[in-house]
Design a protein around this motif. Sequence first.
Motif, short mmCIF file in Angstrom:
data_model
loop_
_atom_site.label_atom_id
_atom_site.label_comp_id
_atom_site.label_asym_id
_atom_site.label_seq_id
_atom_site.Cartn_x
_atom_site.Cartn_y
_atom_site.Cartn_z
N LEU A 23 -7.99 9.99 -24.46
CA LEU A 23 -6.90 9.01 -24.50
C LEU A 23 -7.39 7.63 -24.09
O LEU A 23 -7.07 6.62 -24.72
N GLN A 24 -8.17 7.58 -23.02
CA GLN A 24 -8.71 6.30 -22.55
C GLN A 24 -9.63 5.68 -23.61
O GLN A 24 -9.57 4.48 -23.87
N ALA A 25 -10.47 6.49 -24.23
CA ALA A 25 -11.37 6.00 -25.27
C ALA A 25 -10.58 5.51 -26.48
O ALA A 25 -10.94 4.49 -27.10
N LEU A 26 -9.51 6.20 -26.82
CA LEU A 26 -8.66 5.78 -27.94
C LEU A 26 -8.04 4.42 -27.67
O LEU A 26 -8.07 3.53 -28.53
N GLU A 137 0.72 16.02 -39.84
CA GLU A 137 -0.11 15.73 -38.66
C GLU A 137 0.43 14.52 -37.90
O GLU A 137 0.42 14.51 -36.67
N LEU A 138 0.90 13.51 -38.63
CA LEU A 138 1.49 12.35 -37.98
C LEU A 138 2.73 12.74 -37.18
O LEU A 138 2.93 12.28 -36.06
N LEU A 145 2.86 12.89 -28.43
CA LEU A 145 2.83 11.65 -27.65
C LEU A 145 4.16 11.41 -26.94
O LEU A 145 4.18 10.99 -25.77
N LYS A 146 5.26 11.71 -27.61
CA LYS A 146 6.57 11.56 -26.98
C LYS A 146 6.72 12.51 -25.78
O LYS A 146 7.28 12.15 -24.75
N ARG A 147 6.21 13.73 -25.93
CA ARG A 147 6.26 14.68 -24.81
C ARG A 147 5.43 14.20 -23.64
O ARG A 147 5.85 14.30 -22.49
N ARG A 149 4.71 11.10 -22.88
CA ARG A 149 5.41 9.97 -22.26
C ARG A 149 6.61 10.45 -21.46
O ARG A 149 6.85 9.97 -20.35
N SER A 150 7.38 11.38 -21.99
CA SER A 150 8.56 11.85 -21.26
C SER A 150 8.16 12.55 -19.97
O SER A 150 8.88 12.47 -18.98
N ASN A 151 7.01 13.20 -19.96
CA ASN A 151 6.52 13.82 -18.73
C ASN A 151 6.25 12.77 -17.66
O ASN A 151 6.43 13.03 -16.47
N LEU A 152 5.82 11.59 -18.08
CA LEU A 152 5.49 10.53 -17.12
C LEU A 152 6.72 9.75 -16.66
O LEU A 152 6.72 9.23 -15.56
#
Length: 159
Positions: A23-26, A137-138, A145-147, A149-152
């Motif tokens: 994620l950081q590299a992306l 895939e998208l 990604l939404k999951r 973010r919602s976790n955070l």
Amino acid sequence: MSTKSEKTTTATGDLEDEVLESLQALVFSLKGQLRHSLGEQPLALAPMELRALQFFVRHPGASQRDLVQHSGRDKAQIARLIKSLLDSGHLQASPDPEDRRSQRLSPTPSGLALHGQLHQARRQALARSLTGLDAGELGQLLGLLKRLRSNLVAPTPPA
């Protein structure tokens, strides 16, 4: 001697570390591609200012309080961002007809132009990063990604 659960925890921990590193590299790669798309020219605004401008492009006539609620940032930080955007000429304020203490904020032509330039560069960088992914895939990526973010943003359960 290690037990199976210790091996699983270690393997899961290693996988989680790899996910974080990926994620950081992306993010780093996307920022680099964005700079490349902009032709290495420096952005006129800081990242938070750009996000605030983007909010008012999407929600012209919104108030400072609307941005506070949307962003989760504190009022003082948002007030500084808005002052900077007003001073730079990228936002304009008009009185709120329903509440004289409040102002309605909208992007100026220069704010719209800057947003358009950044939006185009972001679209180019994103298109490159999504090359080869099909619609399924998208959709899966977006759901994951939404999951994440919602976790955070979800309240942390008591220990």
